[in-house]
Write a protein that holds these residues in place. Structure first.
Motif, PDB file in Angstrom:
ATOM      1  N   PHE A  30      43.424  39.324  41.255  1.00  0.00           N
ATOM      2  CA  PHE A  30      44.285  38.890  39.504  1.00  0.00           C
ATOM      3  C   PHE A  30      45.033  39.375  40.178  1.00  0.00           C
ATOM      4  CE2 PHE A  30      44.780  40.019  35.395  1.00  0.00           C
ATOM      5  CZ  PHE A  30      44.487  39.358  34.732  1.00  0.00           C
TER       6      PHE A  30
ATOM      7  N   LEU B 100      46.931  36.960  41.736  1.00  0.00           N
ATOM      8  CA  LEU B 100      47.200  35.981  40.813  1.00  0.00           C
ATOM      9  C   LEU B 100      49.060  36.002  40.117  1.00  0.00           C
ATOM     10  CD1 LEU B 100      46.781  32.835  40.863  1.00  0.00           C
ATOM     11  CD2 LEU B 100      44.811  33.619  39.140  1.00  0.00           C
TER      12      LEU B 100
ATOM     13  N   ASN C 262      40.569  29.229  42.046  1.00  0.00           N
ATOM     14  CA  ASN C 262      39.362  28.463  42.108  1.00  0.00           C
ATOM     15  C   ASN C 262      38.760  30.330  41.114  1.00  0.00           C
ATOM     16  OD1 ASN C 262      39.197  26.585  41.542  1.00  0.00           O
ATOM     17  ND2 ASN C 262      39.288  26.104  43.663  1.00  0.00           N
TER      18      ASN C 262
ATOM     19  N   ILE D  66      39.232  33.424  40.625  1.00  0.00           N
ATOM     20  CA  ILE D  66      39.969  34.334  39.824  1.00  0.00           C
ATOM     21  C   ILE D  66      38.965  33.759  38.381  1.00  0.00           C
ATOM     22  CG2 ILE D  66      41.455  35.033  37.717  1.00  0.00           C
ATOM     23  CD1 ILE D  66      40.950  37.183  40.214  1.00  0.00           C
ATOM     24  N   ILE D  67      39.613  32.555  38.005  1.00  0.00           N
ATOM     25  CA  ILE D  67      39.307  31.336  36.863  1.00  0.00           C
ATOM     26  C   ILE D  67      38.139  31.284  36.779  1.00  0.00           C
ATOM     27  CG2 ILE D  67      39.235  28.408  35.855  1.00  0.00           C
ATOM     28  CD1 ILE D  67      41.982  28.491  37.359  1.00  0.00           C
ATOM     29  N   ASN D  68      37.229  30.831  38.355  1.00  0.00           N
ATOM     30  CA  ASN D  68      35.403  31.019  37.670  1.00  0.00           C
ATOM     31  C   ASN D  68      34.856  32.174  37.647  1.00  0.00           C
ATOM     32  OD1 ASN D  68      34.261  28.737  38.706  1.00  0.00           O
ATOM     33  ND2 ASN D  68      32.778  29.700  40.899  1.00  0.00           N
TER      34      ASN D  68
ATOM     35  N   ALA E  54      36.513  34.219  36.227  1.00  0.00           N
ATOM     36  CA  ALA E  54      37.023  34.675  34.874  1.00  0.00           C
ATOM     37  C   ALA E  54      35.917  33.873  33.454  1.00  0.00           C
ATOM     38  CB  ALA E  54      38.076  34.259  34.284  1.00  0.00           C
TER      39      ALA E  54
ATOM     40  N   THR F 273      32.765  32.944  34.284  1.00  0.00           N
ATOM     41  CA  THR F 273      31.489  33.385  33.906  1.00  0.00           C
ATOM     42  C   THR F 273      31.473  35.061  33.335  1.00  0.00           C
ATOM     43  OG1 THR F 273      31.347  32.331  36.094  1.00  0.00           O
ATOM     44  CG2 THR F 273      29.895  33.775  35.062  1.00  0.00           C
TER      45      THR F 273
ATOM     46  N   ILE G 270      39.042  39.844  32.425  1.00  0.00           N
ATOM     47  CA  ILE G 270      40.158  40.042  32.448  1.00  0.00           C
ATOM     48  C   ILE G 270      40.611  40.628  31.347  1.00  0.00           C
ATOM     49  CG2 ILE G 270      42.294  38.543  31.901  1.00  0.00           C
ATOM     50  CD1 ILE G 270      40.444  35.947  32.518  1.00  0.00           C
TER      51      ILE G 270
END
Lengths: 202, 202
Positions: free
Chosen positions: A63, A66, A103, A105-107, A109, A111, A116
DNA sequence: GTCTATAATTTGATAGAC
DNA sequence: GTCTATCAAATTATAGAC
């Protein structure tokens, strides 16, 4: 003893980074991580009590990787166009090394959104955000750039810098099939910043 | 009887779309899908022999939703700037309805790259790709737009159209905290296409 | 710190009655 | 087609010897 401890810990983390990034929290197997780290499951649990604990550490690291460049961009005191060139260069450098992070992190996040929220405060960003928004507004008022919502400009910069890396498993097949997309992405930073500046410059 | 069969099947698919999209293949639970569909696990297995089979169907659907607009863009015979406006509008419409699709596809694609390869041939794209690349090259030669690699222009369009939706769980926290990002994204299509056209237009 | 062996749970899948 | 009950396999986690 301390030496060995730290070395094993680093082996575990390196293995966990790779495997969590590729398979996610649910898809990763402790056995696989142990194998990759050259130890067995029991010892893995000795270092990290649970899969969840190990994951949290890996997630937090990723995180920061990013969001760090964004924070740096917002806090940067340079002139606007130079700032834009800086963040593009920085993001392309980071993404080349860790293309799987967005991906990942977004994923995770989506779930579990609470993940976050915990980290949001760690990365200070509010102050820089105001400063840069002001800088952009000023550039608009003085006729240096066209009118655009500051947040939207920032979002566009990030989109153009990150998405090509994140989407590579797919876009490579469609757009750069059989070619060296590595080379394309490597030299992309400059072209992206010019693409952006061309768009906003008057 | 046929009626009921189809209805149950659709309930299952609707549940599976939501849950697979949110948790991925590994994270999703058959029990949870059954619950969301209002049936039990045994019946779920009666309709779809295995989790993998159910997943494949959902994945293929989502893949087409993601790649369809690109194929339409490439095959479009309109004038270049109009085409760009068209794809931005189309992608923003699709993404507003299925914002989770990009991550879902990218993620499962990197977990198991063979999944995409199977689907690549279903979506014909090569012909349109050549046509649009030619159209862009022509626009450059006639001095209508600045020099840019056609593939890169396409990649930029896609990045700006998709990433803001995909990254929403995070970017909302950083850029639009407390605001109505729905509204922002809804009206974004026009601003994106103008952002792009401003950049390339001479 | 590191291992082998095993417990405890979760979960995909099936058998069989209705 | 739909359910209850149950199996079989996979997987996280721990106990205990060295």
């Amino acid at each position: 003893m301390e030496k060995k401890l730290i070395e094993t810990q680093e082996n575990i983390l390196a293995a966990a980074r790779t495997i969590f990034a590729k398979k996610g929290l649910a898809g990763a197997r402790m056995q696989e991580i142990a194998d990759a780290a050259g130890i067995n499951k029991a010892l893995l649990h000795y270092y990290y009590r649970s899969k969840e604990k190990l994951f949290e550490q890996v997630f937090e690291e990723a995180f920061k990787k990013l969001v760090g460049p964004l924070a740096a961009f917002l806090a940067d005191d340079s002139e606007l166009f130079l700032k834009i060139r800086n963040i593009c260069t920085l993001y392309h450098k980071v993404m080349a090394e860790y293309p799987f992070i967005p991906n990942f992190i977004i994923n995770e996040a989506s779930t579990d959104p609470s993940r976050i929220l915990k980290l949001l405060n760690i990365v200070g960003i509010e102050e820089g955000k105001k400063k840069t928004a002001m800088q952009i507004s000023e550039a608009i008022e003085t006729g240096k750039i066209r009118p655009i919502d500051p947040r939207e400009l920032i979002l566009n910069i990030i989109s153009l810098s990150i998405f090509p890396f994140a989407s590579r498993p797919i876009s490579e097949q469609f757009l750069y099939k059989g070619e060296d997309m590595d080379e394309v992405l490597k030299s992309r930073a400059n072209r992206v910043s010019e693409f952006i500046i061309q768009s906003i410059q008057i």
